[in-house]
Design an enzyme around this catalytic site. Sequence first.
Site, PDB file in Angstrom:
ATOM      1  CE  LYS A 113      -4.226  -2.057   1.634  1.00 16.93           C
ATOM      2  NZ  LYS A 113      -3.801  -3.476   1.668  1.00 16.93           N
TER       3      LYS A 113
HETATM    4  C1  LIG Z   1      -4.399  -4.557   0.904  1.00 17.73           C
HETATM    5  C2  LIG Z   1      -3.614  -5.817   0.758  1.00 17.73           C
HETATM    6  C3  LIG Z   1      -3.961  -6.815  -0.189  1.00 17.73           C
HETATM    7  C4  LIG Z   1      -5.193  -6.708  -1.079  1.00 17.73           C
HETATM    8  O1  LIG Z   1      -5.042  -5.757  -2.097  1.00 17.73           O
HETATM    9  P1  LIG Z   1      -6.315  -5.231  -2.919  1.00 17.73           P
HETATM   10  O2  LIG Z   1      -5.811  -4.133  -3.765  1.00 17.73           O
HETATM   11  O3  LIG Z   1      -7.290  -4.753  -1.875  1.00 17.73           O
HETATM   12  O4  LIG Z   1      -6.856  -6.376  -3.703  1.00 17.73           O
HETATM   13  C5  LIG Z   1      -3.149  -7.938  -0.308  1.00 17.73           C
HETATM   14  N1  LIG Z   1      -2.075  -8.098   0.496  1.00 17.73           N
HETATM   15  C6  LIG Z   1      -1.718  -7.178   1.418  1.00 17.73           C
HETATM   16  C7  LIG Z   1      -0.533  -7.431   2.277  1.00 17.73           C
HETATM   17  C8  LIG Z   1      -2.463  -6.000   1.591  1.00 17.73           C
HETATM   18  O5  LIG Z   1      -2.095  -5.106   2.519  1.00 17.73           O
END
Ligand SMILES: *Cc1c(COP(=O)(O)O)cnc(C)c1O
Length: 499
Positions: A113
């Site tokens: 993120k």
């Molecule tokens: C947020 C997250 C996801 C999921 O990603 P999306 O874009 O919501 O599909 C997968 N793995 C981790 C570690 C995350 O923090």
Amino acid sequence: MKYISTRDNYEPVSAAEAIKLGMVPTGGLFVPEEIPQFSTTEIYQMVDSSYQEIAQKVLSKYLTDYSTAEIKEAISKAYSDNNFDEAEITPLYKLSDQSHILELWHGPTAAFKDLALQIMPYLLSQAVEKLALKQDILILVATSGDTGKAALEGFKDVERIKIVVFYPDEGVSKIQERQMRTTGGENTEVVAVEGNFDDCQNSVKDIFGDQEFKQVVSEAGYQFSSANSINWGRLVPQIVYYFVAYSQLLDQGEIKRGDKINITVPTGNFGNILAAYYAYRMGLPVNKFICASNDNKVLTDFLQTGTYDKKREFKKTISPSMDILISSNLERFLFEVTNHNANKVNSWYQQLAESGSFSVDQETHKRISELFVGRFATEEETKETIGEVYEANDYLIDTHTAVAVNSYQQYVADSADKTVTVIDSTANPYKFAATVLEAIDSLEEVNKLDEFEILDKLAAKSDTEIHTGLNNLDQEQIQHDYHCQVDEIRVLLKELITD
Ligand SMILES: *Cc1c(COP(=O)(O)O)cnc(C)c1O
């Protein structure tokens, strides 16, 4: 370039406006009116470009109301070597002849993120200037762990924006709590709420819809915006690393010009895999998308049957960032894959709201199936995969990445597809250290230790280093102390924005 609503219920807006608004005020999500293209020559030339240069190329195509200088400034602040511990930003690790892990966790909070939340605050802050807003922006975030810290790090000390994060008091790990409570910055607030994640999220949603409270916020000189992945400003930076990965594979001689690749993504809200789909629509050569889920396999079922059914038990898993039953960004995908058919999208989402499920028509399902496959990994399979990868490669992967690796292996076993595949690694293994240690050692060992000792033990056992964002957390100064009941959130928030 204008942005339009997936439900055809709002006038087209500029990128700055779409980023400021977060979602369409009348319901629906903003998508670009048309998808910009890269020629094959432009794609091949990226081999000689840095991450930052490729980001400039991608962002300029979408943020046409931002100047070159503005985009450049945002990129250089976000993807600096202060924030990322690898010059490549998203390096590839070769797992096997056909598969490569794209490490998306070299940012400050150890989860993917960061790639969006390091830059999006600058884009939002520039939007505030561009739109000549009189008020500052107030971001409210309800978090079950990862998003909160990534948003705090991204927004801290960004001008004209204040961010308040709410987390469930007993609902996050000690490490996640410590990560959030030690964040500096003049414009950040962190509040522990007595309740679970749903309580936090529902309160924040209520506040967004509360006209009276909006007035209070407005008098204090603020207006709301959102930092979650329904905001276009979070999606567009994620398109970048798929072009970067392709360039790296070309550069390393793993593929030839024009070769298609597969992309495997551990998926929750469908944001990351949607960004990959936009890269494909822009010209990136892709054969198949492998959408990987955990036991909350609503997307696996959807891709296999064409029916999206959220009426099922919510399961808490060891890959908690994927514990989601409503994948918000799927709406954007359905709008794109039906060539912008807002009527269909409206009727599907009305059915979802009314009855908890919807089925797409056969033609749409066929189009989706030509490109997307869905697989899921059970809790046991996830742990086994962490152990196997460690045994075979001496390489640690976290639980979310393990879901993706396992799903990819299942797909290869039943398709015999030999296409070179990029597998997204969305979190550093230390972020989910207890399960990783259990997988390569034993549960008895884990049970003897507290969360910080587990980090040290994992480092000693695997002879790897603790991610800098997680190291020495237990010694850092606590900056945030607020704690409240669910029904006290408004009062506290009012205090936080008026003093
Ligand atoms: C947020 C997250 C996801 C999921 O990603 P999306 O874009 O919501 O599909 C997968 N793995 C981790 C570690 C995350 O923090």
